[in-house]
Design a protein around this motif. Structure first.
Motif, PDB file in Angstrom:
ATOM      1  N   ARG A  86       0.811  -1.220   0.000  1.00  0.00           N
ATOM      2  CA  ARG A  86       0.000   0.000   0.000  1.00  0.00           C
ATOM      3  C   ARG A  86       0.842   1.266   0.000  1.00  0.00           C
ATOM      4  NH1 ARG A  86      -4.379  -1.987  -2.200  1.00  0.00           N
ATOM      5  NH2 ARG A  86      -5.262  -3.706  -0.998  1.00  0.00           N
ATOM      6  N   TYR A  87       1.961   1.229   0.685  1.00  0.00           N
ATOM      7  CA  TYR A  87       2.877   2.381   0.682  1.00  0.00           C
ATOM      8  C   TYR A  87       4.306   1.883   0.746  1.00  0.00           C
ATOM      9  CZ  TYR A  87      -1.360   4.781   2.208  1.00  0.00           C
ATOM     10  OH  TYR A  87      -2.644   5.242   2.303  1.00  0.00           O
ATOM     11  N   ALA A  88       5.216   2.619   0.126  1.00  0.00           N
ATOM     12  CA  ALA A  88       6.645   2.349   0.242  1.00  0.00           C
ATOM     13  C   ALA A  88       7.362   3.677   0.377  1.00  0.00           C
ATOM     14  CB  ALA A  88       7.157   1.577  -0.975  1.00  0.00           C
ATOM     15  N   PHE A  89       8.251   3.763   1.347  1.00  0.00           N
ATOM     16  CA  PHE A  89       9.002   4.996   1.571  1.00  0.00           C
ATOM     17  C   PHE A  89      10.307   4.634   2.267  1.00  0.00           C
ATOM     18  CE2 PHE A  89       5.872   4.217   4.815  1.00  0.00           C
ATOM     19  CZ  PHE A  89       6.523   4.426   6.027  1.00  0.00           C
ATOM     20  N   GLN A  90      11.183   5.585   2.428  1.00  0.00           N
ATOM     21  CA  GLN A  90      12.506   5.274   2.960  1.00  0.00           C
ATOM     22  C   GLN A  90      13.109   6.467   3.662  1.00  0.00           C
ATOM     23  OE1 GLN A  90      15.496   4.708  -0.179  1.00  0.00           O
ATOM     24  NE2 GLN A  90      14.063   5.617  -1.632  1.00  0.00           N
ATOM     25  N   ASP A  91      14.076   6.189   4.526  1.00  0.00           N
ATOM     26  CA  ASP A  91      14.950   7.219   5.060  1.00  0.00           C
ATOM     27  C   ASP A  91      16.382   6.815   4.719  1.00  0.00           C
ATOM     28  OD1 ASP A  91      15.727   5.281   6.937  1.00  0.00           O
ATOM     29  OD2 ASP A  91      14.442   6.091   8.512  1.00  0.00           O
ATOM     30  N   ASP A  92      17.341   7.409   5.355  1.00  0.00           N
ATOM     31  CA  ASP A  92      18.734   7.141   4.989  1.00  0.00           C
ATOM     32  C   ASP A  92      19.157   5.699   5.247  1.00  0.00           C
ATOM     33  OD1 ASP A  92      19.028   9.755   4.209  1.00  0.00           O
ATOM     34  OD2 ASP A  92      19.923  10.422   6.096  1.00  0.00           O
ATOM     35  N   ASP A  93      18.552   5.070   6.257  1.00  0.00           N
ATOM     36  CA  ASP A  93      19.009   3.746   6.671  1.00  0.00           C
ATOM     37  C   ASP A  93      18.048   2.614   6.344  1.00  0.00           C
ATOM     38  OD1 ASP A  93      21.334   4.844   7.966  1.00  0.00           O
ATOM     39  OD2 ASP A  93      20.007   5.484   9.598  1.00  0.00           O
ATOM     40  N   THR A  94      16.766   2.945   6.179  1.00  0.00           N
ATOM     41  CA  THR A  94      15.744   1.901   6.130  1.00  0.00           C
ATOM     42  C   THR A  94      14.750   2.147   5.010  1.00  0.00           C
ATOM     43  OG1 THR A  94      15.917   1.712   8.545  1.00  0.00           O
ATOM     44  CG2 THR A  94      14.015   0.656   7.498  1.00  0.00           C
ATOM     45  N   MET A  95      14.346   1.065   4.361  1.00  0.00           N
ATOM     46  CA  MET A  95      13.222   1.110   3.448  1.00  0.00           C
ATOM     47  C   MET A  95      12.020   0.512   4.165  1.00  0.00           C
ATOM     48  SD  MET A  95      12.804  -0.715  -0.281  1.00  0.00           S
ATOM     49  CE  MET A  95      11.188  -0.918  -1.030  1.00  0.00           C
ATOM     50  N   PHE A  96      10.863   1.169   4.012  1.00  0.00           N
ATOM     51  CA  PHE A  96       9.641   0.730   4.681  1.00  0.00           C
ATOM     52  C   PHE A  96       8.620   0.305   3.636  1.00  0.00           C
ATOM     53  CE2 PHE A  96      11.663   4.004   7.259  1.00  0.00           C
ATOM     54  CZ  PHE A  96      11.707   3.416   8.519  1.00  0.00           C
ATOM     55  N   MET A  97       7.958  -0.834   3.915  1.00  0.00           N
ATOM     56  CA  MET A  97       6.896  -1.306   3.043  1.00  0.00           C
ATOM     57  C   MET A  97       5.662  -1.573   3.891  1.00  0.00           C
ATOM     58  SD  MET A  97       9.184  -3.876   0.630  1.00  0.00           S
ATOM     59  CE  MET A  97       7.801  -4.408  -0.362  1.00  0.00           C
ATOM     60  N   ALA A  98       4.591  -0.813   3.653  1.00  0.00           N
ATOM     61  CA  ALA A  98       3.334  -0.999   4.375  1.00  0.00           C
ATOM     62  C   ALA A  98       2.435  -1.923   3.567  1.00  0.00           C
ATOM     63  CB  ALA A  98       2.653   0.348   4.611  1.00  0.00           C
ATOM     64  N   LEU A  99       2.140  -3.087   4.130  1.00  0.00           N
ATOM     65  CA  LEU A  99       1.409  -4.139   3.439  1.00  0.00           C
ATOM     66  C   LEU A  99       0.083  -4.424   4.140  1.00  0.00           C
ATOM     67  CD1 LEU A  99       4.615  -6.230   3.353  1.00  0.00           C
ATOM     68  CD2 LEU A  99       3.472  -5.621   1.234  1.00  0.00           C
ATOM     69  N   ASP A 100      -0.821  -5.062   3.418  1.00  0.00           N
ATOM     70  CA  ASP A 100      -2.075  -5.492   4.031  1.00  0.00           C
ATOM     71  C   ASP A 100      -1.779  -6.315   5.282  1.00  0.00           C
ATOM     72  OD1 ASP A 100      -3.529  -4.318   1.972  1.00  0.00           O
ATOM     73  OD2 ASP A 100      -3.650  -6.164   0.802  1.00  0.00           O
ATOM     74  N   LEU A 101      -2.518  -6.045   6.342  1.00  0.00           N
ATOM     75  CA  LEU A 101      -2.285  -6.711   7.617  1.00  0.00           C
ATOM     76  C   LEU A 101      -3.027  -8.040   7.675  1.00  0.00           C
ATOM     77  CD1 LEU A 101      -1.110  -6.624  10.486  1.00  0.00           C
ATOM     78  CD2 LEU A 101      -3.174  -5.372  11.191  1.00  0.00           C
ATOM     79  N   MET A 102      -2.292  -9.122   7.967  1.00  0.00           N
ATOM     80  CA  MET A 102      -2.855 -10.459   8.104  1.00  0.00           C
ATOM     81  C   MET A 102      -2.580 -10.944   9.526  1.00  0.00           C
ATOM     82  SD  MET A 102      -4.066 -11.219   5.065  1.00  0.00           S
ATOM     83  CE  MET A 102      -4.284  -9.690   4.144  1.00  0.00           C
ATOM     84  N   LEU A 103      -3.638 -11.193  10.289  1.00  0.00           N
ATOM     85  CA  LEU A 103      -3.474 -11.550  11.694  1.00  0.00           C
ATOM     86  C   LEU A 103      -3.783 -13.016  11.980  1.00  0.00           C
ATOM     87  CD1 LEU A 103      -4.996  -8.375  13.393  1.00  0.00           C
ATOM     88  CD2 LEU A 103      -2.578  -8.987  13.152  1.00  0.00           C
ATOM     89  N   GLY A 104      -3.988 -13.822  10.932  1.00  0.00           N
ATOM     90  CA  GLY A 104      -4.325 -15.225  11.132  1.00  0.00           C
ATOM     91  C   GLY A 104      -3.153 -16.180  11.068  1.00  0.00           C
ATOM     92  N   GLY A 105      -1.929 -15.650  10.959  1.00  0.00           N
ATOM     93  CA  GLY A 105      -0.760 -16.514  10.835  1.00  0.00           C
ATOM     94  C   GLY A 105      -0.612 -17.064   9.431  1.00  0.00           C
ATOM     95  N   ASP A 106       0.359 -17.952   9.238  1.00  0.00           N
ATOM     96  CA  ASP A 106       0.559 -18.547   7.921  1.00  0.00           C
ATOM     97  C   ASP A 106       0.171 -20.023   7.942  1.00  0.00           C
ATOM     98  OD1 ASP A 106       2.808 -20.090   8.852  1.00  0.00           O
ATOM     99  OD2 ASP A 106       4.105 -18.364   8.544  1.00  0.00           O
ATOM    100  N   LEU A 107       0.098 -20.619   6.760  1.00  0.00           N
ATOM    101  CA  LEU A 107      -0.313 -22.016   6.672  1.00  0.00           C
ATOM    102  C   LEU A 107       0.711 -22.969   7.288  1.00  0.00           C
ATOM    103  CD1 LEU A 107      -2.121 -22.601   3.249  1.00  0.00           C
ATOM    104  CD2 LEU A 107      -3.080 -22.272   5.526  1.00  0.00           C
ATOM    105  N   ARG A 108       1.973 -22.578   7.335  1.00  0.00           N
ATOM    106  CA  ARG A 108       2.979 -23.416   7.992  1.00  0.00           C
ATOM    107  C   ARG A 108       2.659 -23.532   9.484  1.00  0.00           C
ATOM    108  NH1 ARG A 108       5.576 -26.901   5.966  1.00  0.00           N
ATOM    109  NH2 ARG A 108       6.619 -25.570   4.456  1.00  0.00           N
ATOM    110  N   PHE A 109       2.324 -22.407  10.095  1.00  0.00           N
ATOM    111  CA  PHE A 109       1.970 -22.415  11.513  1.00  0.00           C
ATOM    112  C   PHE A 109       0.729 -23.278  11.744  1.00  0.00           C
ATOM    113  CE2 PHE A 109      -0.643 -20.563  14.926  1.00  0.00           C
ATOM    114  CZ  PHE A 109       0.213 -20.726  16.005  1.00  0.00           C
ATOM    115  N   LEU A 110      -0.250 -23.157  10.853  1.00  0.00           N
ATOM    116  CA  LEU A 110      -1.473 -23.946  10.976  1.00  0.00           C
ATOM    117  C   LEU A 110      -1.173 -25.439  10.872  1.00  0.00           C
ATOM    118  CD1 LEU A 110      -4.575 -23.915  11.223  1.00  0.00           C
ATOM    119  CD2 LEU A 110      -4.686 -23.789   8.722  1.00  0.00           C
ATOM    120  N   LEU A 111      -0.328 -25.816   9.902  1.00  0.00           N
ATOM    121  CA  LEU A 111       0.044 -27.227   9.739  1.00  0.00           C
ATOM    122  C   LEU A 111       0.766 -27.762  10.974  1.00  0.00           C
ATOM    123  CD1 LEU A 111       1.326 -27.704   6.069  1.00  0.00           C
ATOM    124  CD2 LEU A 111      -0.533 -28.948   7.191  1.00  0.00           C
TER     125      LEU A 111
END
Length: 262
Positions: A86-111
């Protein structure tokens, strides 16, 4: 600071996006290049997963090109069953990527928690992932190349979203076929391993491996070493458990066979 607003229902026009536009909330993970934190946009109240990517660490690991490629590729994508940028921005040291929030974990955790899933549960996830792949392949000519349970995130309602496009590749008229090897060995298609040339179809093989793993709690091809695993994928036929029809339907077996696992 450089900033860009990516494909999103939020319209920032020409406004630069910066870290101070978000409320910083709890950390929810740690990636190879930095932490992942829940943030909330101060104006809209929308929450995102914000990935912190250390530029120094990315350069040290010779991954800067992959990260830039992933960002550029994600700017082309916007689909309900994908973890969108959804957004990407940066400062001198870090690149930031704002992504859709998923709070259900991943399928590996489920397995790891439940061992294996029912045919109905598996059908639910595979159907949603199939929709995501159809969008990527038909609309964007993109192959993900790393379909595996770790890269499939669940939202709070239990819907599956495809994530992590760091080895994804775009096919063009100039490059309709690729030969480079990328992804996770256990899920790689034979044509990708054999360097015979491949296109987006390699993702369907990987999805078949995921489906098999969800249903039976193990992958269909094994090896004590990478070489043995590669040989199994390239040469061994697909085999099902002896009591397969006590676990899943005949239609399910036919589907797994139909995604060219044999």
């Amino acid at each position: 600071m450089g900033a860009v607003c990516c494909s999103s229902s939020i319209d920032f026009a020409n406004e630069d996006v910066q870290l101070n536009h978000f409320y910083l909330m709890r950390a929810i993970g740690k990636g190879a290049f930095g932490k992942v934190r829940i943030v909330r946009h101060k104006d809209t109240g929308q929450q995102y997963a914000l990935k912190y990517i250390s530029k120094e660490r990315a350069i040290e690991r010779k991954s800067a090109a992959n990260i830039i490629s992933e960002r550029n590729l994600l700017e082309r994508i916007d689909y309900p069953l994908i973890v969108n940028l959804r957004y990407a921005f940066q400062d001198d040291d870090t690149m930031f990527m704002a992504l859709d929030l998923m709070l259900g974990g991943d399928l590996r955790f489920l397995l790891e928690r439940v061992g294996k899933l029912s045919e109905l549960q598996t059908r639910h996830y595979i159907a949603q992932l199939g929709l995501s792949l159809n969008y990527l392949h038909k609309k964007r000519r993109i192959a993900h190349r790393d379909i595996k349970p770790d890269n499939i995130l669940l939202d709070e309602r239990g819907h599956a979203h495809l994530s992590d496009f760091n080895v994804a590749v775009v096919f063009t008229d100039r490059k309709p076929v690729r030969f480079s090897k990328a992804g996770t060995l256990a899920y790689m298609a034979p044509e990708l391993l054999g360097k015979q040339g491949y296109s987006t179809s390699v993702d369907w093989w990987s999805l078949g491996i995921v489906a098999y793993e969800l249903l039976f709690g193990k992958r269909p091809f094994k090896g004590r070493s990478n070489d043995q695993l590669m040989d199994a994928i390239l040469h061994e036929p697909l085999q099902f458990p002896e009591n397969v029809y006590q676990i899943v339907s005949e239609d399910c077996v036919n589907v797994l066979s139909g995604v060219k696992l044999i």
